[in-house]
Design an enzyme around this catalytic site. Structure first.
Site, PDB file in Angstrom:
ATOM      1  CB  CYS A   2      -0.947   0.104   1.186  1.00 50.55           C
ATOM      2  SG  CYS A   2      -2.090  -1.253   1.331  1.00 50.55           S
ATOM      3  NE  ARG A  26       4.841   1.694  -0.166  1.00 48.45           N
ATOM      4  CZ  ARG A  26       5.966   1.575   0.503  1.00 48.45           C
ATOM      5  NH1 ARG A  26       7.089   1.955  -0.041  1.00 48.45           N
ATOM      6  NH2 ARG A  26       5.981   1.086   1.714  1.00 48.45           N
ATOM      7  CD1 TRP A  78      -0.578  -6.339  -3.074  1.00 52.36           C
ATOM      8  CD2 TRP A  78      -0.785  -6.870  -0.920  1.00 52.36           C
ATOM      9  NE1 TRP A  78      -0.314  -7.683  -2.943  1.00 52.36           N
ATOM     10  CE2 TRP A  78      -0.435  -8.039  -1.644  1.00 52.36           C
ATOM     11  CE3 TRP A  78      -0.970  -6.976   0.455  1.00 52.36           C
ATOM     12  CZ2 TRP A  78      -0.263  -9.279  -1.035  1.00 52.36           C
ATOM     13  CZ3 TRP A  78      -0.807  -8.213   1.062  1.00 52.36           C
ATOM     14  CH2 TRP A  78      -0.448  -9.351   0.310  1.00 52.36           C
ATOM     15  CG  ASN A 104       1.333   0.672   4.259  1.00 60.88           C
ATOM     16  OD1 ASN A 104       1.109  -0.528   4.256  1.00 60.88           O
ATOM     17  ND2 ASN A 104       2.495   1.197   3.904  1.00 60.88           N
ATOM     18  N   GLY A 105      -0.767  -1.163   6.447  1.00 59.63           N
ATOM     19  CA  GLY A 105      -0.406  -2.042   7.571  1.00 59.63           C
ATOM     20  C   GLY A 105      -1.592  -2.882   7.990  1.00 59.63           C
ATOM     21  CD  GLU A 482      15.093 -15.036  -9.688  1.00 60.77           C
ATOM     22  OE1 GLU A 482      14.530 -15.244  -8.600  1.00 60.77           O
ATOM     23  OE2 GLU A 482      14.816 -14.061 -10.411  1.00 60.77           O
ATOM     24  CE  LYS A 486      11.652 -13.079 -11.020  1.00 66.15           C
ATOM     25  NZ  LYS A 486      12.603 -12.390 -10.197  1.00 66.15           N
ATOM     26  CD  GLU A 489       7.778 -12.837  -9.361  1.00 64.69           C
ATOM     27  OE1 GLU A 489       7.208 -12.380  -8.372  1.00 64.69           O
ATOM     28  OE2 GLU A 489       8.998 -12.715  -9.546  1.00 64.69           O
ATOM     29  CG  HIS A 505      15.746 -38.551  -3.937  1.00 62.72           C
ATOM     30  ND1 HIS A 505      15.994 -39.815  -3.462  1.00 62.72           N
ATOM     31  CD2 HIS A 505      16.943 -38.087  -4.385  1.00 62.72           C
ATOM     32  CE1 HIS A 505      17.277 -40.095  -3.581  1.00 62.72           C
ATOM     33  NE2 HIS A 505      17.876 -39.055  -4.147  1.00 62.72           N
ATOM     34  CE  LYS A 603      10.886  -4.070  -7.679  1.00 63.52           C
ATOM     35  NZ  LYS A 603      11.411  -5.350  -8.212  1.00 63.52           N
TER      36      LYS A 603
HETATM   37  C1  F6R Z   1      10.390 -11.781  -7.248  1.00 63.57           C
HETATM   38  C2  F6R Z   1      10.287 -10.709  -6.319  1.00 63.57           C
HETATM   39  C3  F6R Z   1      10.058 -11.028  -4.877  1.00 63.57           C
HETATM   40  C4  F6R Z   1      11.073 -10.223  -4.055  1.00 63.57           C
HETATM   41  C5  F6R Z   1      10.841 -10.411  -2.545  1.00 63.57           C
HETATM   42  C6  F6R Z   1      11.895  -9.701  -1.727  1.00 63.57           C
HETATM   43  O1  F6R Z   1      10.577 -11.341  -8.555  1.00 63.57           O
HETATM   44  O2  F6R Z   1      10.394  -9.595  -6.714  1.00 63.57           O
HETATM   45  O3  F6R Z   1      10.169 -12.389  -4.607  1.00 63.57           O
HETATM   46  O4  F6R Z   1      12.342 -10.673  -4.419  1.00 63.57           O
HETATM   47  O5  F6R Z   1       9.578  -9.931  -2.206  1.00 63.57           O
HETATM   48  O6  F6R Z   1      11.883  -8.326  -1.991  1.00 63.57           O
HETATM   49  P1  F6R Z   1      13.086  -7.401  -1.547  1.00 63.57           P
HETATM   50  O7  F6R Z   1      14.290  -7.815  -2.329  1.00 63.57           O
HETATM   51  O8  F6R Z   1      12.634  -6.024  -1.889  1.00 63.57           O
HETATM   52  O9  F6R Z   1      13.305  -7.606  -0.078  1.00 63.57           O
END
Ligand code: F6R
Length: 608
Positions: A2, A26, A78, A104-105, A482, A486, A489, A505, A603
């Site tokens: 948020c 956010r 959010w 926010n929270g 990773e 990606k 998501e 396994h 983000k």
């Molecule tokens: C994946 C992604 C999330 C962040 C995670 C940590 O593409 O963006 O998995 O990596 O939320 O975020 P930070 O690095 O900002 O602590």
């Protein structure tokens, strides 16, 4: 999660909308705005507008209606409490329309407070925890709408909340904004023309010449004339806020994610600049409160991180273990076993792009309470975690706007490699080779990104997949994780990653005719075993997509091959990840996903 933005000054609502646009990363499921035009009119109702969707949807609904407002607050949401609906979008207003709140929270004692306001005759129109704040404040304030009375009433309400919050309130007849912070970020910016409040300092570049960060527990009434703060910590102090806001502009690229993948050579160069000597003999990551000797003599280093940052941390652990003797492990922040691994002579380092991730901040806090040193490897300058630790190293990846992290992952891995070199014995024979590899990497990345990386036929193969299995070994097992995260998501396809050794396994049970398996097998000591894994998958009908930098007959067993440049095995993860990030991107585009704003994500994750 948020974003909160508020403005006092000319055309406050329009500035607030612009602030919200800049905070949209956010959270972006809904947005809203509240504004006052004549702050001397005690009976003027607060004007509000809310919309499900993006800030642009809100702007369309607003359609210039809030022009010339004197004071405004806004929110980009959010969802935590209640579905994504207009009714649940912030701001929430009192039933007489004389005050509005954004938040926010999470308020943890919601049920208790809800039953209390219910018995006082207030009724809730939304499913949010935020709405109760406005009713509690309305009840506490009564009719005395003066800054002094409002601040006192607000303080009494805040004292009853449990959880984490950043809150902003406007009240008719008052020319300021009430704000409070606890566990969620809030910053005040000011210039000759405006005073603003914001969830982070980024939107304030270009409009506010100085900023002050609120501490947890702070409550304030902010107006153009002055700022009344109730605080248990040091006085609010403003620092210059110089720099330009760099807008979210993909330029020649179709999306920010694609731009950020292509930013990598420059970002990498920035990460190593000044940290690797020109003669290629030395590397040093400075910025830690402990010098390299103290770092080498630690009982252990804990890396705490979430999501993509966690996979970079796992890679970092391998680098540190290969080059130094310091015991090190990476932990998911939310699972950090501080009781067993924290304490004196330990160092816990947060690895984080945003520097705002609440799980990671909490892990650091626990490490500090346990008596250990704390530090951070972080991208966003002056973020909450960077300020909390007060020492560490920045990633210098530049702003990363796309929710899916790409260049930050690469720079985290590079900075952790630099940490490994800093911890290593200067006589370590591997050092010179690794340092040379790091110096050459930006050019190699750039050459590769400029080459024809043909992924279309692989996208054809994946586009209807029910699931995609990723395998890799050694450092590339973390690249498998990773890459799977990606693709999942942004393409919304279930993706599973395993170290190749684990295939037999369990995950091999998934394989049937046509199951896509992405096998990361560069030319390194793990290659022979990866080859065995590829045969096991192919003989069961899998469509193996091989990622390699080796000419190999195993290609005959594979449905497709992604070729990467020949690199030092130690550095191959930097090459492996680029085409896999690109593949996730291309698949998401083919599936018509919102690449830069994937559903349900944000983000910066500031709730636990
Ligand atoms: C994946 C992604 C999330 C962040 C995670 C940590 O593409 O963006 O998995 O990596 O939320 O975020 P930070 O690095 O900002 O602590």
């Amino acid at each position: 999660m948020c974003g909160i933005f508020g403005t006092i000054g000319d055309d406050a609502a329009m500035r607030t909308l612009e602030g919200l646009r800049r905070l949209e990363y956010r959270g972006y499921d809904s947005a809203g705005l509240a504004a006052l035009f004549d702050t001397s009119d005690k009976d003027a109702r607060v004007e509000t507008e809310r919309a499900v969707g993006y800030v642009s949807d809100l702007a369309t609904k607003v359609n210039g209606r809030f022009k010339d407002s004197a004071i405004a607050i806004g929110h980009t949401r959010w969802a935590t409490h209640g579905g994504v609906t207009e009714v649940n979008a912030h701001p929430h207003s009192s039933s007489d329309g004389l005050m509005s709140v954004v938040h926010n929270g999470i308020i943890e004692n919601t049920s208790e407070l809800l039953s209390e306001i219910g018995t006082s005759g207030y009724s809730m129109t939304s499913e949010t925890d935020t709405e109760l704040i406005v009713h509690l404040l309305h009840q506490a304030l009564g009719d005395q709408r003066t800054p002094k009375a409002a601040l006192e009433a607000f303080q009494s309400v805040i004292a009853r909340l449990e959880g984490a919050w950043a809150i902003a309130v406007i009240i008719s007849g008052m020319n300021g904004i009430l704000i409070a912070k606890n566990g969620a970020p809030l910053v005040i910016g000011r210039s000759d023309s405006w005073v603003s409040v914001s969830s982070d300092p980024l939107p304030l570049y270009g409009s506010c010449s100085e900023v002050a960060y609120l501490d947890d527990g702070d409550i304030a009434y902010v107006s153009r004339e002055n700022i009344d703060v109730i605080s248990e910590s040091a006085e609010l102090s403003f620092a210059p806020h110089q720099g330009d806001y760099s807008p979210e502009d993909p330029g020649v690229f179709a999306h920010m994610m694609l731009k950020e993948i292509h930013d990598q050579p420059t970002a990498f160069q920035n990460a190593i600049a000044g940290r690797v000597s020109a003669d290629g003999k030395n590397a040093m990551l400075s910025g830690f409160e402990l010098d390299s000797n103290d770092l080498r003599n630690l009982d252990r280093i804990n890396l705490v991180a979430c999501g993509t940052a966690f996979f970079a941390a796992k890679l970092g652990v391998r680098y540190i273990r290969s080059l130094s003797k310091v015991p090190v492990e990476a932990y998911l922040s939310s699972e950090f076993p501080v009781e067993s691994v924290g304490g004196k002579n330990t160092l816990t380092i947060a690895v984080t792009q945003s520097g705002e991730t609440k799980d990671t901040l909490d892990a650091l806090t626990r490490a500090k309470v346990a008596g250990g040193h704390i530090s951070s490897i972080c991208n966003v300058i002056d973020s909450t975690i960077a300020r909390f630790t007060g020492n560490g190293a920045y990633l210098y990846a530049g702003p990363e706007y796309s929710v899916a992290s790409t260049k930050a992952f690469t720079n985290m891995s590079a900075v952790l490699m630099l940490l490994a070199l800093t911890l290593s014995d200067t006589n370590n024979p591997e050092r010179a080779r690794v340092i040379r590899g790091l110096r050459e990497m930006p050019q190699r990345m750039s050459n590769y990104l400029h080459s024809e990386i043909d992924l279309d036929s692989i996208v054809d193969l994946l586009v209807d997949s029910k699931t995609v299995l990723f395998i890799g070994r050694g450092p590339n097992s973390h690249i498998a994780s990773e890459a799977a995260l990606k693709m999942m998501e942004i393409a919304y396809i279930p993706c599973i990653a395993y170290p190749g050794g684990e295939l037999k396994h369990g995950p091999i049970a998934l394989i049937e005719e046509g199951t896509p398996v992405i096998a990361i097998a560069p030319d390194d000591s793990h290659y022979p075993k990866m080859e065995a894994n590829i045969r096991e998958c192919a003989s069961r009908g899998a469509n193996v997509i091989l990622l390699t930098n080796k000419e190999t007959p195993i290609e005959d067993y594979c449905a497709r091959v992604i070729r990467t440049p020949i690199t030092d095995p130690f550095l191959s993860p930097f090459m492996s990840i680029m085409p896999l990030h690109l593949l996730a991107y291309r698949l998401a585009v083919r599936l018509d996903r919102n690449v830069d704003r994937p559903r349900n994500l944000a983000k910066s994750v500031t709730v636990v």
